[in-house]
Design a protein around this motif. Structure first.
Motif, PDB file in Angstrom:
ATOM      1  N   VAL A 151      16.241  24.643  15.794  1.00  0.00           N
ATOM      2  CA  VAL A 151      17.152  23.503  15.779  1.00  0.00           C
ATOM      3  C   VAL A 151      16.989  22.781  14.436  1.00  0.00           C
ATOM      4  O   VAL A 151      15.866  22.562  13.975  1.00  0.00           O
ATOM      5  N   LEU A 152      18.092  22.419  13.792  1.00  0.00           N
ATOM      6  CA  LEU A 152      17.993  21.773  12.485  1.00  0.00           C
ATOM      7  C   LEU A 152      17.342  20.401  12.579  1.00  0.00           C
ATOM      8  O   LEU A 152      16.730  19.930  11.623  1.00  0.00           O
ATOM      9  N   ILE A 181      20.110  31.534  19.054  1.00  0.00           N
ATOM     10  CA  ILE A 181      20.440  32.381  17.910  1.00  0.00           C
ATOM     11  C   ILE A 181      21.288  31.599  16.902  1.00  0.00           C
ATOM     12  O   ILE A 181      22.366  32.008  16.480  1.00  0.00           O
ATOM     13  N   GLY A 182      20.756  30.431  16.540  1.00  0.00           N
ATOM     14  CA  GLY A 182      21.348  29.641  15.476  1.00  0.00           C
ATOM     15  C   GLY A 182      22.528  28.781  15.878  1.00  0.00           C
ATOM     16  O   GLY A 182      23.233  28.266  15.017  1.00  0.00           O
ATOM     17  N   VAL A 183      22.743  28.591  17.165  1.00  0.00           N
ATOM     18  CA  VAL A 183      23.929  27.879  17.648  1.00  0.00           C
ATOM     19  C   VAL A 183      23.675  26.387  17.863  1.00  0.00           C
ATOM     20  O   VAL A 183      24.466  25.545  17.435  1.00  0.00           O
ATOM     21  N   VAL A 184      22.576  26.059  18.503  1.00  0.00           N
ATOM     22  CA  VAL A 184      22.339  24.671  18.926  1.00  0.00           C
ATOM     23  C   VAL A 184      21.767  23.887  17.739  1.00  0.00           C
ATOM     24  O   VAL A 184      20.602  23.506  17.708  1.00  0.00           O
ATOM     25  N   SER A 185      22.602  23.643  16.769  1.00  0.00           N
ATOM     26  CA  SER A 185      22.165  23.101  15.484  1.00  0.00           C
ATOM     27  C   SER A 185      21.605  21.690  15.581  1.00  0.00           C
ATOM     28  O   SER A 185      20.691  21.327  14.845  1.00  0.00           O
ATOM     29  N   VAL A 186      22.145  20.867  16.478  1.00  0.00           N
ATOM     30  CA  VAL A 186      21.692  19.478  16.590  1.00  0.00           C
ATOM     31  C   VAL A 186      20.846  19.257  17.850  1.00  0.00           C
ATOM     32  O   VAL A 186      20.661  18.125  18.287  1.00  0.00           O
ATOM     33  N   GLY A 198      15.825  27.963   3.793  1.00  0.00           N
ATOM     34  CA  GLY A 198      16.085  26.813   4.662  1.00  0.00           C
ATOM     35  C   GLY A 198      15.393  26.929   5.996  1.00  0.00           C
ATOM     36  O   GLY A 198      14.179  27.167   6.078  1.00  0.00           O
ATOM     37  N   LEU A 199      16.179  26.775   7.072  1.00  0.00           N
ATOM     38  CA  LEU A 199      15.647  26.972   8.428  1.00  0.00           C
ATOM     39  C   LEU A 199      16.181  28.269   9.015  1.00  0.00           C
ATOM     40  O   LEU A 199      16.488  28.375  10.197  1.00  0.00           O
ATOM     41  N   TYR A 217      24.626  23.958   7.161  1.00  0.00           N
ATOM     42  CA  TYR A 217      23.330  23.415   6.772  1.00  0.00           C
ATOM     43  C   TYR A 217      22.129  24.283   7.137  1.00  0.00           C
ATOM     44  O   TYR A 217      20.980  23.866   6.950  1.00  0.00           O
ATOM     45  N   ARG A 218      22.337  25.496   7.613  1.00  0.00           N
ATOM     46  CA  ARG A 218      21.216  26.351   8.014  1.00  0.00           C
ATOM     47  C   ARG A 218      20.291  26.659   6.834  1.00  0.00           C
ATOM     48  O   ARG A 218      19.069  26.791   7.004  1.00  0.00           O
TER      49      ARG A 218
END
Length: 393
Positions: free
Chosen positions: A371-372, A44-49, A331-332, A226-227
């Motif tokens: 994931v970004l 839910i948008g946490v693990v960005s890298v 964006g993402l 950066y989302r």
């Protein structure tokens, strides 16, 4: 086995899928049966890298090998450096308080607004206006700040006073009164259907509030880091909020929240605090996350991922006009509105069976928070699996 243990010993507040994930590599997860899944949710948008990011893991290992936690009674070097980095990336003149979650960050934002309303004016101002379809957290206060009736269960009443909701941005102007201290909004309503607001109406609102000395609080728990393609959605909308809240993607998986404010002297010692907030572990991890994403953005890779993901999403949307009614998001942080709730549930269920993880959101929205650092190969495979899932409906 894990399902039985969970049901016996864990409070049952989630409608869980009992898949047992054991390993992750970037946007791909593996369960205990070696099945793999393309993850379009990133926790839910946490693990960005990405899952299993070695740079973040190495930074965490190095930190916990020395100091994991002392307390905020002493200087914490990575905390100070993280606050500095956030200010630099945001381009705003802000100071930051570190909490443990988005809800805690939003609680802190409301406390800042309340103190501002007490100390700035001859007559106390304390009311906060939010919007319908908003979501600001699960604490008693942030639930009340959330403009969705389904979260206002009588089981948890009475709720704090001082919150009201408007249907649209334009309704706010007539709702402001002599006791209004702040307006709190998301620039893209995540839980409310991945619905972005028009840039011009946000800029108009920001100008109006500034003239009235009413604080603008931007909840960037989902949109931040950066989302939406920029460090903050506030940067994308070209506004300067009084308070911004962050969480989710900031820690890359470790629990952290942040309150940024231009009112750098609003709090005095003892006004607010946190035992774990901003400790060595989470701030060191967050520093590494921001280093990775700053470099990723600078070299153009983030913009490439956004453009490629959007192209695949558009193709899927155009292929199934009988399934989807709208394409939304930035964006993402993307969404496809399904024609009804049953269809949305079927897509998510079929998607899991095909090996792709997607989310639901308000207004019957199929939500994507990948994931970004997702690769083109992972995007291709994820949409191939999702196409298979939809074709079975």
């Amino acid at each position: 086995m894990i399902e039985n243990i969970d049901k016996e010993y864990v409070l049952q507040t989630y409608a869980r899928n009992y898949v047992n994930f054991k390993k992750g590599i970037n946007a791909t997860l593996y369960d205990d049966k070696e099945n793999n899944y393309i993850d379009f949710t990133s926790g839910i948008g946490v693990v960005s890298v990405g899952h299993g990011n070695k740079q973040v893991a190495d930074a965490i290992y190095d930190q916990v090998s020395n100091i994991t936690h002392i307390s905020n009674l002493y200087a914490i070097e990575p905390q100070a450096l993280l606050a500095q980095k956030i200010a630099q990336l945001s381009s705003y003149d802000v100071a930051t308080f570190f909490a443990n979650s988005g809800a805690e960050a939003n609680e802190g934002a409301i406390k800042i607004a309340r103190k501002y309303g007490q100390t700035k004016f001859a007559n106390k101002k304390y009311k906060v206006i939010t919007l319908e379809h908003s979501f600001h957290g699960r604490t008693i206060t942030t639930v009340k700040a959330t403009g969705q009736d389904k979260f206002h269960s009588p089981n948890f009443s009475p709720y704090p006073e001082g919150f009201s909701y408007n249907k649209q941005i334009n309704d706010i102007y007539n709702s402001v009164d002599d006791e209004t201290v702040a307006v709190m909004i998301e620039l893209v309503q995540g839980e409310g259907g991945v619905q972005p607001f028009e840039k011009e109406e946000i800029q108009k609102l920001a100008k109006f509030l500034k003239e009235k000395e009413i604080l603008l609080i931007i909840d960037e728990v989902q949109t931040g880091v950066y989302r939406t393609g920029e460090f903050l959605a506030s940067n994308l909308y070209e506004i300067e909020p009084d308070i911004i809240t962050l969480a989710k993607g900031l820690g890359g998986g470790v629990p952290i929240g942040a309150i940024l404010t231009t009112h750098k002297d609003i709090f005095s010692a003892g006004d607010h605090g946190s035992t774990f907030g901003g400790n060595y572990l989470v701030t060191r991890a967050a520093l590494e996350v921001l280093k990775i994403l700053d470099e990723y953005k600078d070299k153009g890779a983030l913009d490439e991922a956004i453009i490629y993901f959007e192209s695949k999403l558009s193709a899927l949307y155009e292929k199934y006009p009988n399934i989807f009614t709208h394409k939304v998001g930035l964006g993402l942080m993307r969404g496809l509105r399904a024609k009804d709730e049953e269809t949305l549930a079927a897509i998510i269920k079929n998607g899991f069976e095909e090996g792709v993880l997607v989310l639901k959101s308000g207004r019957n929205t199929l939500r994507f928070l990948p994931v970004l650092t997702i690769t083109k190969e992972e995007i291709d495979e994820g949409f191939r699996r999702l196409d298979n899932a939809i074709s079975k409906i």
